[in-house]
Design a protein around this motif. Structure first.
Motif, PDB file in Angstrom:
ATOM      1  N   SER A 168       0.829  -1.205   0.000  1.00  0.00           N
ATOM      2  CA  SER A 168       0.000   0.000   0.000  1.00  0.00           C
ATOM      3  C   SER A 168       0.867   1.260   0.000  1.00  0.00           C
ATOM      4  O   SER A 168       0.581   2.226  -0.719  1.00  0.00           O
ATOM      5  CB  SER A 168      -0.928   0.000   1.210  1.00  0.00           C
ATOM      6  OG  SER A 168      -1.676   1.191   1.280  1.00  0.00           O
ATOM      7  N   THR A 169       1.912   1.243   0.813  1.00  0.00           N
ATOM      8  CA  THR A 169       2.831   2.384   0.852  1.00  0.00           C
ATOM      9  C   THR A 169       3.417   2.653  -0.533  1.00  0.00           C
ATOM     10  O   THR A 169       3.503   3.808  -0.976  1.00  0.00           O
ATOM     11  CB  THR A 169       3.956   2.124   1.870  1.00  0.00           C
ATOM     12  OG1 THR A 169       3.384   2.018   3.186  1.00  0.00           O
ATOM     13  CG2 THR A 169       4.983   3.254   1.871  1.00  0.00           C
ATOM     14  N   GLY A 187      -8.120  -2.037  -0.916  1.00  0.00           N
ATOM     15  CA  GLY A 187      -6.778  -1.803  -0.394  1.00  0.00           C
ATOM     16  C   GLY A 187      -6.676  -1.802   1.115  1.00  0.00           C
ATOM     17  O   GLY A 187      -5.594  -1.579   1.669  1.00  0.00           O
ATOM     18  N   ALA A 188      -7.786  -2.048   1.806  1.00  0.00           N
ATOM     19  CA  ALA A 188      -7.750  -2.102   3.269  1.00  0.00           C
ATOM     20  C   ALA A 188      -6.802  -3.204   3.733  1.00  0.00           C
ATOM     21  O   ALA A 188      -6.683  -4.248   3.087  1.00  0.00           O
ATOM     22  CB  ALA A 188      -9.151  -2.344   3.822  1.00  0.00           C
ATOM     23  N   GLY A 239      -4.622   1.143   2.527  1.00  0.00           N
ATOM     24  CA  GLY A 239      -3.709   1.365   3.634  1.00  0.00           C
ATOM     25  C   GLY A 239      -4.347   1.523   4.991  1.00  0.00           C
ATOM     26  O   GLY A 239      -3.645   1.714   5.993  1.00  0.00           O
ATOM     27  N   VAL A 240      -5.675   1.435   5.063  1.00  0.00           N
ATOM     28  CA  VAL A 240      -6.365   1.603   6.348  1.00  0.00           C
ATOM     29  C   VAL A 240      -6.476   0.247   7.050  1.00  0.00           C
ATOM     30  O   VAL A 240      -6.987  -0.712   6.472  1.00  0.00           O
ATOM     31  CB  VAL A 240      -7.766   2.194   6.150  1.00  0.00           C
ATOM     32  CG1 VAL A 240      -8.482   2.337   7.497  1.00  0.00           C
ATOM     33  CG2 VAL A 240      -7.689   3.536   5.437  1.00  0.00           C
ATOM     34  N   PRO A 294      -3.477   4.687  -5.461  1.00  0.00           N
ATOM     35  CA  PRO A 294      -4.172   3.871  -4.453  1.00  0.00           C
ATOM     36  C   PRO A 294      -5.152   2.903  -5.096  1.00  0.00           C
ATOM     37  O   PRO A 294      -5.753   3.215  -6.129  1.00  0.00           O
ATOM     38  CB  PRO A 294      -4.889   4.908  -3.582  1.00  0.00           C
ATOM     39  CG  PRO A 294      -5.012   6.123  -4.457  1.00  0.00           C
ATOM     40  CD  PRO A 294      -3.799   6.123  -5.331  1.00  0.00           C
ATOM     41  N   ALA A 295      -5.293   1.742  -4.485  1.00  0.00           N
ATOM     42  CA  ALA A 295      -6.157   0.694  -5.047  1.00  0.00           C
ATOM     43  C   ALA A 295      -7.632   1.022  -4.903  1.00  0.00           C
ATOM     44  O   ALA A 295      -8.455   0.545  -5.679  1.00  0.00           O
ATOM     45  CB  ALA A 295      -5.859  -0.642  -4.372  1.00  0.00           C
ATOM     46  N   GLY A 296      -7.985   1.805  -3.877  1.00  0.00           N
ATOM     47  CA  GLY A 296      -9.389   2.102  -3.637  1.00  0.00           C
ATOM     48  C   GLY A 296      -9.560   3.051  -2.470  1.00  0.00           C
ATOM     49  O   GLY A 296      -8.593   3.621  -1.958  1.00  0.00           O
TER      50      GLY A 296
END
Length: 474
Positions: free
Chosen positions: A68-69, A125-126, A83-84, A77-79
């Protein structure tokens, strides 16, 4: 237990909302890897005390956070949730991992694929860093389980976090990142949210596709803020054909548009659900105060009668006992004996019910739906308690702790599962010892966005909140 406001430190990364995390990633103030490292460190301080997690996977999460970074550094970003950190309840399938349903009697067979809510979170992307605990088969409002260790409430370790999304509630209150996914068939995201000070939305049936689907069963967000619940719904409410009970995807719903004024809205204040456990005075005070808050903002508030009858609640009890016994009767005596004794004793009574008893019980769902439709004919929203009690001991299976009276505490929550109305729990205040007390806001069927909008309005009107609990000092 809590630091005075003057002594509060600058907000840690693990305490930031998902909305703020995404903004921080976009501005390159910090990275998903840095956030996850703080969450893992915070989990290490809390987890020995509250036991909220199952299949905690820090190494896998670090790899996902690194990916994610890298995406954020490329501005790709994927969505919406890239990254959360997120936790997912035990009973929501994640590929390659078993689904014990909180019960030692369930065989541990790895899931072949992600269930719809887990798939949507992963696609966004979570970072799914852990599953969370639940009681046996999700049939308790408790952190008590025959499979998981006892889950405790971070606000007071002698108290219950509620359930069946027990670990999700405890993790949210403890600050294990901002987003937690639970399920609810009678109050199972709202009750732990109530007792843990969180926001939890029980969506309209079918709004969030789920597998396996069932009458009244939904998946919903458990968060610290209304905006985070709405952000999570942006992802969870996407279509999935595996759920034959799901609603058509609705592109007209903009979950981030929560501006809503209570002015001139017709709100019913429901203090008596019609049956069940008596309402404690501290809870009543918080709910009445919430109603007055809406009234001060221009709403027209009228006290209304509850819609649940003794016959309805007992009917649901009979139906669920028979359903549970159907599952347990298929097990060998040795496997069945591993079930939590409270659940086994409760379910065994289902073997003695007649077919007519069971169908009458199921038909209570239709009676509740009719009563709810009649109630909302002249109302926009209803405000009520989530739970009749402030809290109960960590070791109890339920507030009354009697398998012959298992559902006296869900009279405020279960009607809306059966009627399919959206309902949200949001913290409304505290008792004299600082323990949180939730307020429930219910809307008409399919008005999920309106319910979140009302919760957002209340969030801005309710006044300052107490600091979140801190890990016990060693």
């Amino acid at each position: 237990m809590h630091k005075p406001a003057a002594e509060e430190e600058i907000t840690s990364l693990h305490d930031l909302s998902a909305v703020d995390l995404i903004a921080g990633y976009r501005a390159r103030q910090f990275s998903p890897s840095e956030v996850l490292d703080e969450v893992i460190e915070h989990v290490a301080a809390w987890e020995p005390h509250i036991k909220a997690l199952y299949l905690f996977d820090p190494d896998g999460a670090r790899a996902a956070a690194k990916a994610s970074t890298d995406r954020w550094q490329r501005e790709e970003p994927a969505g919406a949730l890239d990254g959360v950190p997120v936790t997912i309840k035990d009973n929501i399938a994640t590929k390659g991992q078993p689904i014990p349903l909180g019960a030692a009697s369930v065989r541990l067979i790895p899931a072949e694929k992600d269930a719809p809510p887990a798939a949507r979170l992963r696609e966004s992307g979570a970072i799914i860093f852990s599953k969370t605990t639940m009681p046996d088969y999700g049939m308790l409002s408790s952190g008590l389980s025959s499979f998981h260790p006892l889950t405790r409430n971070p606000w007071d370790l002698t108290k219950n976090p509620g359930g069946s999304s027990a670990g999700a509630g405890a993790a949210g209150a403890a600050g294990y990142g901002p987003l937690h996914l639970g399920t609810d068939i009678g109050g199972s995201v709202r009750l732990p949210a109530c007792w843990c000070g969180l926001v939890a939305l029980k969506p309209s049936l079918g709004r969030v596709p789920i597998d396996p689907p069932y009458v009244g069963r939904v998946a919903g967000p458990m968060t610290r803020t209304v905006d985070d619940a709405a952000l999570m719904m942006c992802v969870l409410a996407k279509a999935d054909r595996r759920d034959g009970m799901s609603l058509p995807a609705d592109s007209s719903i903009h979950w981030k548009t929560l501006d809503k004024s209570p002015r001139k809205l017709r709100i019913g204040l429901m203090l008596d659900p019609g049956t069940g456990q008596a309402l404690e005075s501290d809870v009543r005070s918080v709910i009445v105060s919430a109603a007055k808050t809406f009234e001060s903002a221009g709403a027209v508030v009228t006290e209304v009668d509850g819609i649940l009858t003794r016959e309805m609640l007992d009917g649901l009890d009979n139906f669920w006992r028979a359903r549970m016994w159907d599952d347990l009767s298929r097990l060998s005596p040795e496997e069945r004996g591993k079930t939590l004794p409270y659940i086994l004793k409760w379910a065994e009574a289902g073997a003695k019910l007649s077919g007519v008893d069971v169908i009458r019980g199921f038909n209570a769902t239709m009676a509740i739906r009719a009563a709810a439709a009649k109630l909302f004919h002249d109302l926009d929203y209803v405000v009520s308690p989530v739970s009749p009690v402030v809290n109960f001991p960590a070791e109890f299976a339920a507030p009354i702790n009697d398998p012959s009276k298992p559902f006296e505490h869900i009279a405020y929550t279960v009607p809306w599962n059966m009627s399919e109305n959206p309902a949200v729990s949001i913290n409304g205040g505290y008792d004299s010892k600082g323990f949180p007390i939730g307020v429930q806001i219910i809307g008409r069927r399919f008005d999920d966005l309106g319910v979140l909008g009302m919760a957002k309005a209340f969030e801005g009107l309710r006044g300052p909140q107490r600091p979140w609990p801190s890990p016990p000092k060693k």
